[in-house]
Structures are given as C-alpha cells and as structure tokens.
Design an enzyme around this catalytic site. Sequence first.
Site, PDB file in Angstrom:
ATOM      1  N   PRO A 155       0.843  -1.211   0.000  1.00 40.08           N
ATOM      2  CA  PRO A 155       0.000   0.000   0.000  1.00 40.08           C
ATOM      3  C   PRO A 155       0.876   1.258   0.000  1.00 40.08           C
ATOM      4  O   PRO A 155       1.804   1.362   0.782  1.00 40.08           O
ATOM      5  CB  PRO A 155      -0.776  -0.109   1.315  1.00 40.08           C
ATOM      6  N   GLU A 156       0.587   2.169  -0.908  1.00 40.33           N
ATOM      7  CA  GLU A 156       1.334   3.422  -0.971  1.00 40.33           C
ATOM      8  C   GLU A 156       0.442   4.564  -0.480  1.00 40.33           C
ATOM      9  O   GLU A 156      -0.691   4.336  -0.073  1.00 40.33           O
ATOM     10  CB  GLU A 156       1.826   3.644  -2.406  1.00 40.33           C
ATOM     11  N   ARG A 163      21.642  16.231  -2.762  1.00 38.43           N
ATOM     12  CA  ARG A 163      21.658  14.771  -2.860  1.00 38.43           C
ATOM     13  C   ARG A 163      22.282  14.318  -4.175  1.00 38.43           C
ATOM     14  O   ARG A 163      21.867  14.744  -5.243  1.00 38.43           O
ATOM     15  CB  ARG A 163      20.216  14.236  -2.746  1.00 38.43           C
TER      16      ARG A 163
END
Length: 271
Positions: free
Chosen positions: A2-3, A151
């Site tokens: 599940p997202e 990043r």
Amino acid sequence: MPELPEVEVTRRSFADRIAGGRIEAARVGKPLRWPLGVTPQALVGRTVTGVRRRGKYLLIDLDQGVLLLHLGMSGSLSFAAAQPAPGTHDHFDLVTTRGVLRLNDPRRFGAVVFAPGEGAAQAVKLLGRLGVEPLSDDFDLDAFHERLRRRKAPIKQVLLAGDVVVGVGNIYASEALFLARIRPTLRASRISRPRARLLRQAVRDVLARAVERGGSTLRDFSNAHGEAGLFQLDAMVYDRAGQPCRVCGTAVKAIRQGQRATYYCPSCQKP
Ligand SMILES: [Zn+2]
C-alpha cells in the site's frame, strides 16, 4: 505494497464513521512489526476523535493518546458494525461503539503502536524523519529544490527514500518522473529549478489522481470497503516494459535501481 494514495483512500473510507466511537475492547493477534506498547485493556474507555494521515501512517487520534497504524507490505483495514470471528491473518481489532476496525496482514510487516501524544518518543521515532507531505501547501518549490541539490543519488531513489518528500512509492515515482520528463537515473543534485518545478507538480498530480481513483489495484490491497482501485490501468510507464510509450511510441525501458523496478521512456525522459 500500500502506498500513500491507498492509505489516504483507506483513511477516507472509515475516518468519519469511527470518529466519536468509544473503545470497548482491543484484540491483538500474532506479533506485528512493532508491539502495541500498552496492554489492549489500557485502550478501553478512550474515544476516537479522528483519523489523520502522515506519510503512510494512519494516526487514530484518541481523547488520550494516538494509535499509529502502518499497513506494512500486505496490510488492509476493514471497518464494519460487526466483524466475523478473526481469521488467521487478522492481527488487530479495535472494537468501538461505532464499529470494529480490523487489520488483516498476512506478512505482518504492519503495526499498531500506541503513543501518549504525537510528540512522545514512540511517535517521534516513527514520524520524526518523514519528509514534507506532497499534497499539502508545505510542499514548497524552493525547499524541494534546495534539498534535491544536496543529494547525489539518482532522483528516483531520492524520491523513494521519503525524507525529502514523503509517500512517493515505486509506482508513483516512475509515473511522476515520466510526467516531468526526467530520466530516473539523473542525479538529484543536477536537477534545475525549472525541472524541480515540473517534478513537484507531477508528484502532486500523480498522487492526487490516484487518491481520486481510489488507489491502485496492487496485489492484495483493498480499502476499508474491500473495493480495489483503478489507477494502474492507465499507468504511462509503470509495468509497461517493451510496450510503446503513450506519448512518442518508443519502447518503455525497465531497469533496476536499488533492487526496485524502474520504468521510463528513453526518448521522452532526458538525463
Ligand atoms: Zn516517450
């Protein structure tokens, strides 16, 4: 798994109905990823005041304390006036005067954790490092771009990590990068401000549309009504390796990044 959209759809399916319910009993089945942290009896008599979402956590607010619920890899919730006797994979029941909330979780990577408040150590440990909510007004372009610039990892993996922006899982990362025309392997630090703007909008569009459609149909997910969603049917690139890009006709490519499948169009998405 599940997202964010599935979790949000799940939240909407029972939040209004359980609010105001007083807890009459709680039942814990086999051990989940983390222990509840209090005896089930300690929850009896408390009232559910609402249900919020933070990332993929559901926060079931009580008049005293909060239950943090995570669906893990295979969890699903159902809410009904009454539930049948617990089955093999039913590992948590919250019996309230409004109905019974049940967690079914075959793989038991999900969890229900009690915290005395959102600022308590138990909650901070789980919620403290989460990035900004993508669908909220706090998802600010300047801050987003600044964090990407720091990043060096590929953008797809930075999105998945969840500490810049929360809840962009594997399907939605591939789809958002397609909409923003950004190659998933591009280092986050190399993304220009105009491209960060496109990506921010794409993340919001993909997730908002998925919530609208009722979440995706991945494997064993079903929401608290037991209905499957429809999002996956119109994916642009996800799970479409070798099929023609819906925009330009080029064959969609599949690669592995950090042991997760990534799909992209080598023509539409620029490095
Ligand atoms: Zn294309």
